[in-house]
Design an enzyme around this catalytic site. Structure first.
Site, PDB file in Angstrom:
ATOM      1  N   HIS A 125      32.673  55.534  44.238  1.00 12.28           N
ATOM      2  CA  HIS A 125      33.937  54.892  43.876  1.00 12.28           C
ATOM      3  C   HIS A 125      35.047  55.895  43.564  1.00 12.28           C
ATOM      4  CE1 HIS A 125      32.262  50.925  43.942  1.00 12.28           C
ATOM      5  NE2 HIS A 125      31.461  51.126  42.908  1.00 12.28           N
ATOM      6  N   ASP A 162      24.867  50.555  48.716  1.00 13.19           N
ATOM      7  CA  ASP A 162      25.162  50.006  47.397  1.00 13.19           C
ATOM      8  C   ASP A 162      25.743  48.596  47.542  1.00 13.19           C
ATOM      9  OD1 ASP A 162      25.590  51.429  44.449  1.00 13.19           O
ATOM     10  OD2 ASP A 162      26.945  49.745  44.780  1.00 13.19           O
ATOM     11  N   ASP A 246      21.528  48.412  43.668  1.00 11.03           N
ATOM     12  CA  ASP A 246      21.972  47.234  42.915  1.00 11.03           C
ATOM     13  C   ASP A 246      22.122  45.991  43.789  1.00 11.03           C
ATOM     14  OD1 ASP A 246      24.031  48.595  44.125  1.00 11.03           O
ATOM     15  OD2 ASP A 246      25.275  48.755  42.325  1.00 11.03           O
TER      16      ASP A 246
END
Length: 312
Positions: A125, A162, A246
Site C-alpha cells: 500500500h 492480497d 487475508d
C-alpha cells in the site's frame, strides 16, 4: 537448489498500538509454523538493512527523510488512521525491503531457487510518497527494481494475492513497462483502487477484482483466465509475489473465502510459469493476513510449494 527463508528480529520491533491487526504476533505465528523437521531444509538467512540506493529506486529521497524525521523517540506517531511509526519502525521497514533484495540476490546467484521473506511491516500500500494501509516502503517494487538495475534483467513480474489491492505497487510501477503487476483482490474494499480498467501507462497492469463472498473456484477461474495469460505474454525473468493471506475465509478484515489449498494452487501455478521463463526464480514477501491460525497454516502451505519446486 532449495528455498531461502529470510527474516530478521528487527521486524518484531515495529509495534503498532494495542488492538491493531498488523501486530508482532503475526511473525511469531509464522516462525512457529515453520519450525520442525518438515522445514529443516530451509536456508535460513537474516535480512540485511536495505540501502538508501536500493530504496531510492522506488521512493524519492524526501520521502525516506520524512519517515526518519517523523520517527518518534517513544510511543507512536500516526501517519494516518491505520499506519503508525514507533521507534523501531524504520529499522523494521529497512529489513523488510532488504529481505526482498537479499532474496533477489540469492536466486540470481543460483544459491537458492526461490525465497520467502517473513517480514513486516508489509509494503504493497506504500505509494511513491505516501505511507498508508500499514505500509511504509514498497518492498516488492524495491526488490523488482534491484533485479532490473543491479542484475540487468529486462522483465520482472509482481503478482499480488492480497485481499486488498496493492495501490502502492501499482502507483510505483505505473510507468515502468519492464514490470508487469498482476493482482487479484476483493472489490469493493479498501483502498478503493484495483478496477480492471486500471491498466498502467503501458498496459502492463492486470487487475482482477473479485466480489465479496467469492471462494476458491472463482479465484482459480479468474487467475487462470486473466493473470496467467498476462504472465505468459510478459515472460518474466523473475517473479516477485506479494503474498497476502487475508483472502482466507477466516480473516477478519475482508470477505473472500479462500483456503490454504487455494493459496498453494496459485503458488504452484506461478512457480510452474517461473520454471518456463525465469529458471524457477521466485521471491515471495509477506503482505496481509490477520487471523493468526489461518496465517500460519497458509504460510506453511505456501512455503511447502516453494520447497517442492526448490528441490525440483
Amino acid at each position: 537448489m532449495t528455498t531461502a527463508l529470510i527474516t530478521h528480529p528487527d521486524c518484531l520491533g515495529h509495534v503498532n498500538p494495542p488492538g491493531h491487526p498488523e501486530r508482532v504476533e503475526r511473525l511469531q505465528a509464522i516462525a512457529a509454523a515453520l519450525e520442525g523437521e518438515e522445514f529443516a531444509y530451509l536456508v535460513r538467512v537474516e535480512a540485511p538493512l536495505a540501502e538508501d540506493t536500493q530504496i531510492l529506486r522506488a521512493h524519492p529521497a524526501g520521502y525516506l527523510a520524512s519517515l526518519a524525521e517523523r520517527l518518534p523517540e517513544r510511543s507512536f506517531a500516526a501517519l494516518d488512521a491505520d499506519t503508525f511509526l514507533c521507534p523501531g519502525s524504520l529499522a523494521a521497514a529497512r529489513r523488510a525491503a532488504g529481505a526482498v533484495v537479499q532474496g533477489v540476490d540469492m536466486v540470481m546467484a543460483g544459491e537458492v531457487r526461490n525465497a520467502f521473506c517473513a517480514v513486516r511491516p508489509p509494503g504493497h500500500h506504500a505509494e511513491t510518497e505516501t505511507p498508508m494501509g500499514f505500509c511504509l516502503l514498497g518492498n516488492a517494487v524495491i526488490g523488482a527494481r534491484h533485479a532490473l538495475e543491479a542484475h540487468g534483467l529486462a522483465r520482472v513480474a509482481i503478482v499480488d494475492f492480497d485481499v486488498h489491492h496493492g495501490n502502492g505497487t501499482q502507483d510505483l510501477v505505473w510507468n515502468d513497462a519492464r514490470i508487469l503487476f498482476a493482482s487479484t483482490q476483493q472489490m469493493p474494499l479498501y483502498p478503493g483502487t484495483g478496477a480492471a480498467s486500471e491498466r498502467g501507462a503501458h498496459g502492463q497492469i492486470v487487475n482482477v477484482p473479485l466480489p465479496p463472498g467469492a471462494g476458491g473456484a472463482e479465484f482459480r477461474a479468474a487467475f487462470g483466465a486473466k493473470v496467467l495469460p498476462a504472465l505468459e505474454a510478459h515472460a518474466p525473468e523473475l517473479v516477485v509475489i506479494s503474498a497476502g493471506f487475508d483472502a482466507h475465509h477466516r480473516d477478519p478484515l475482508a470477505n473472500l473465502n479462500l483456503r490454504e489449498a487455494d493459496f498453494a494452487w496459485g503458488r504452484a501455478e506461478i512457480c510452474a510459469l517461473a520454471d518456463r521463463h525465469a529458471a524457477g526464480r521466485v521471491v515471495s514477501t509477506l503482505e496481509g493476513g490477520y487471523d493468526l491460525g489461518a496465517l500460519a497454516a497458509s504460510v506453511a502451505a505456501h512455503v511447502r510449494v516453494l520447497m517442492e519446486r526448490g528441490h525440483g
